[in-house]
Design an enzyme around this catalytic site. Structure first.
Site, PDB file in Angstrom:
ATOM      1  N   LEU A  48     104.516  -2.490  44.054  1.00  0.00           N
ATOM      2  CA  LEU A  48     103.465  -1.874  44.858  1.00  0.00           C
ATOM      3  C   LEU A  48     102.205  -2.657  44.540  1.00  0.00           C
ATOM      4  CD1 LEU A  48     104.089   1.919  44.106  1.00  0.00           C
ATOM      5  CD2 LEU A  48     105.339   0.405  45.653  1.00  0.00           C
ATOM      6  N   HIS A  49     101.698  -3.406  45.507  1.00  0.00           N
ATOM      7  CA  HIS A  49     100.536  -4.261  45.244  1.00  0.00           C
ATOM      8  C   HIS A  49      99.326  -3.739  45.990  1.00  0.00           C
ATOM      9  CE1 HIS A  49      98.673  -7.926  43.713  1.00  0.00           C
ATOM     10  NE2 HIS A  49      97.970  -7.900  44.839  1.00  0.00           N
ATOM     11  N   SER A  50      98.311  -3.347  45.248  1.00  0.00           N
ATOM     12  CA  SER A  50      97.068  -2.860  45.832  1.00  0.00           C
ATOM     13  C   SER A  50      96.229  -4.034  46.330  1.00  0.00           C
ATOM     14  CB  SER A  50      96.271  -2.072  44.792  1.00  0.00           C
ATOM     15  OG  SER A  50      96.947  -0.894  44.440  1.00  0.00           O
ATOM     16  N   GLU A  51      95.745  -3.893  47.547  1.00  0.00           N
ATOM     17  CA  GLU A  51      94.890  -4.906  48.154  1.00  0.00           C
ATOM     18  C   GLU A  51      93.739  -5.273  47.214  1.00  0.00           C
ATOM     19  OE1 GLU A  51      92.372  -5.201  52.291  1.00  0.00           O
ATOM     20  OE2 GLU A  51      92.561  -3.249  51.337  1.00  0.00           O
ATOM     21  N   GLU A  91      91.279  -1.456  47.828  1.00  0.00           N
ATOM     22  CA  GLU A  91      90.295  -2.392  47.262  1.00  0.00           C
ATOM     23  C   GLU A  91      89.436  -1.705  46.203  1.00  0.00           C
ATOM     24  OE1 GLU A  91      89.030  -5.987  46.732  1.00  0.00           O
ATOM     25  OE2 GLU A  91      89.949  -5.775  48.704  1.00  0.00           O
ATOM     26  N   GLY A  92      89.294  -2.351  45.054  1.00  0.00           N
ATOM     27  CA  GLY A  92      88.458  -1.809  43.988  1.00  0.00           C
ATOM     28  C   GLY A  92      88.960  -0.472  43.466  1.00  0.00           C
ATOM     29  N   ASP A 125      89.710   5.799  39.589  1.00  0.00           N
ATOM     30  CA  ASP A 125      90.804   5.244  40.399  1.00  0.00           C
ATOM     31  C   ASP A 125      91.099   6.227  41.529  1.00  0.00           C
ATOM     32  OD1 ASP A 125      93.115   4.119  41.465  1.00  0.00           O
ATOM     33  OD2 ASP A 125      93.939   3.585  39.503  1.00  0.00           O
ATOM     34  N   ARG A 127      93.097   5.484  44.182  1.00  0.00           N
ATOM     35  CA  ARG A 127      94.271   5.065  44.947  1.00  0.00           C
ATOM     36  C   ARG A 127      95.323   6.174  45.017  1.00  0.00           C
ATOM     37  NH1 ARG A 127      95.376  -0.397  41.726  1.00  0.00           N
ATOM     38  NH2 ARG A 127      94.861   1.080  40.053  1.00  0.00           N
TER      39      ARG A 127
END
Length: 196
Positions: A48-51, A91-92, A125, A127
């Protein structure tokens, strides 16, 4: 499922060939599933890759995101089956690009990443990984080998009905620019980073 499947294409890359499926979530964010193989042999190697525009596109040395993306794509392409879910709107750590730049400015003044977000009145966080679980369910993936150092990703998948059979560390060599950031992740956010 509030996440809707969109178009599917073939995507040849420098790492290998992937099948890419676009998804749209209920918040209007667009995500991608990059699939290698047929995903029938489970557990499936999964990232799972966060932008992270600054790391993924510009090669920022302040984080390890670009290096993790590269390493994950290479590992997945080398495996018989695998999937990388690229999560937009992350992002961030979910605060957005401009707020991330403001947080970086505060880091230049001596705050760590946690302190910088809090000083801006933002969550540490923000996300949400439920959409990743939705995508995995849509693809028929119910068991994964998770390429991650982040316990929040693991816990969210488990909470949303995905069996995490194994956590595969995704460790990259630190540099002088990102070492404080990585130490904060290890010491304040419980990321598994034993190589530091």
């Amino acid at each position: 499922m509030t996440t809707r499947r969109g178009v599917e294409i073939r995507l040849p890359t420098r790492y290998g060939e992937f099948r890419v499926i676009g998804y749209l979530d209920g918040s209007g964010h667009e995500h991608l599933a990059l699939i290698h193989g047929d995903l029938t042999a489970q557990p499936v190697l999964t990232r799972l890759h966060s932008e992270c525009l600054t790391g993924d596109a510009f090669g920022s040395l302040r984080c390890e995101c670009g290096d993790q993306l590269t390493a994950a794509l290479a590992a997945i392409a080398a495996a018989p089956d695998g999937i990388l879910i690229y999560l937009r709107g992350h992002e961030g750590r979910g605060i957005g690009l401009l707020a991330k730049l403001q947080a970086m400015r505060l880091q230049e003044e001596g705050l760590d990443t946690v302190e910088a977000n809090l000083a801006l009145g933002l969550p540490v966080d923000a996300r949400d990984y439920r959409v990743a679980a939705d995508i995995l369910h849509d693809l028929g993936v119910c068991s994964v080998r998770l390429l991650s150092n982040n316990p929040a990703k693991l816990n969210s998948l488990r909470d949303n009905g995905i069996h995490v059979a194994d956590r595969v560390p995704l460790l990259v060599e630190p540099n002088a620019e990102n070492l404080p950031y990585l130490l904060t992740k290890r010491e304040r956010m419980d990321h598994w980073l034993p190589h530091l």
